[in-house]
Motif scaffolding. Sequence first.
Motif: not given
Length: 657
Positions: A358-375
């Motif tokens: 995948v070269s272009i990835y489009y998502t939402a801040p809430t998911l990004i913060r969840t990923f941050m939480k997961w580490g």
Amino acid sequence: MTEQSPALDNLLTESRTFPPSEEFAGQANAKAELYATADADREQFWAGQAERLSWDTQWSQVLDWTNAPFAKWFVGGKLNVAYNCVDRHVESGHGDQVAIHWVGEPGDTRDITYAQLKDEVSKAANALSSLGVVAGDVVAIQLQMVPEAIFAMLACARIGALHSVVFGGFSPTALRARVDDAAAKVVITSDGQYRRGKAAPMKANVDEALQGAETVQKVIVVKRTGSDLEGETPWTEGRDLWWHELVDGQSAEHKPEAFDSEHPLFILYTSGTTGKPKGILHTSGGYLTQTAYTHNVVFDHKPGEDVYWCTADIGWITGHSYIVYGPLANRVTQVVYEGTPNTPHEGRHWEIIQKYKVSIYYTAPTLIRTFMKWGEDIPAKYDLSSLRVLGSVGEPINPEAWIWYREKIGANKTPVVDTWWQTETGAIMISPLPGVTAAKPGSAQRALPGISAKVVDDTGTEVPHGGGGYLVLDKPWPSMLRGVWGDAERFRDTYWSRFSEQGYYFAGDGAKYDGDGDIWLLGRVDDVMNVSGHRISTTEVESALVSHPTVAEAAVVGATDPTTGQGIVAFVILRGNAVDGGDGAVQELRNHVAKEIGPIAKPRQIMVVAELPKTRSGKIMRRLLRDVAENRQIGDVTTLADSSVMDLISSGLNSGK
Ligand code: WTA
């Protein structure tokens, strides 16, 4: 002015900038000159963008704004939206290009080429026609992320029927309200859906919703979970049809008819400030022009080279505009993933990115913060070097999450585009251009070339750099909503009355200019909450709560939440003024809201109180409740009818109730 939360205030102290690399800028689809070109002659600019599409009949006028706020774009033009998204790519020799790499939650996959997509959409279009669906009819779709959802939407577009997609997580009550409002003739759903590794029924909910629904003649059911589902799929003979039985045997030949540029394409319901969701209406030519243009310039998409992935659900506008219409019009190769990001493990997205490059990835801040939480060690295990553009949408992105996204996912080199837009705007309006803009973490920055936005004060006067106020769109744009389904009055009232003198569209968002004139979005200024990027109105949740027999009164606020952006906090007065509902009662109320609206609307917290803070005219002061919900010092209480109420609420809460 708008009440800003402290978290959002922090946004404005961010001062880092990230200019594009020379290499990226050199190859980018959009160059800096685009702004000046668009400014010099906006209509000419949009006429040029409409050339991205294949028109059966050329339009005679770019914009007719004489009946404002009802716009007509590309007047007199005719086109078929599905033809533009599918057939023309096959005709230009790209039939073998994969349109969709579909990934099922349990691990099954399907690669669908443009030639196959054309066959599937044509068969589905023939199937709908065989049921008597004609141009102008409404087809409701409640489906999870399966390819049939996309086939069904495009089949509707192909025959000029409007789709009304209802998010799979909405309750039977919510589905029914939408089916009735639009008088849907056909409903398309599935037997069940995989969610976190389990098969959950879907058709049973749809049946519950449709009891006595008079407009619905047929229900088409995609078989997805089949025998994994406990129990039989409930069935109404004569009304219900399996998708595979109805569609598979149809001819793959279907002649797309050209429809007027202003022919309705779809209705999508979104929360407003009252309890009743609004059916936002979008039409064909302008919508497809702007979704295709923005998908091309904002994501720097190169057909045949990039692999694109937008993680939204087709139940929301992002799924409509940036999975179905814009990308397919641009001959995308994209990933569509059925499931949740942590099934069966928390690296699922990164595994998919690695596998499909995948070269272009489009998502939402809430998911990004969840990923941050997961580490960060989770994405670090995967090869993400294919990524070259990252996008964000749905709510303001905090600089910390923005930086994490760029560093941990984008190897500290990919541009991050923070895209501001709404169901109503149809397509991206404010966003950096990845090869042009020196990006600022947390700011959506500038209206795109061809688009105009301003931050104004209460009187509609533009605020100076450094000032804050309301975001308005001061010029019409091609993918703008054409109305609220069946309610022209509400359309005018909601969006056009606030700054009627100036003729500005009022977005409902607070915003601020920084010293450079870049725009920072500050969240909603109305009673709309944004929970994990989903719009939910406070009134909607309040009506759900008071519909429970134990609740006398309810007030709902959106409180800042570190992961979901906002969390729903409800204050309820119980009947007979019982002060202690007990844990069971509170749990029951949470479930009741989920049942009435859907699990996304389940309050994070419900506090049983004896009184609600009200002004002398009886208006609930949500500002004060938000202070309580966010554990802040309670603000000015002088306009309260009874100033002791807040003490009562606070002391009740401190005692753990
Ligand atoms: C918010 C989603 C800040 C905003 C496409 C808007 C954003 C509402 C951003 C629309 C962003 C969306 N920065 N806020 N980049 N994107 N919003 O209709 O409050 O589901 O009014 O459309 O989301 O939500 P909707």
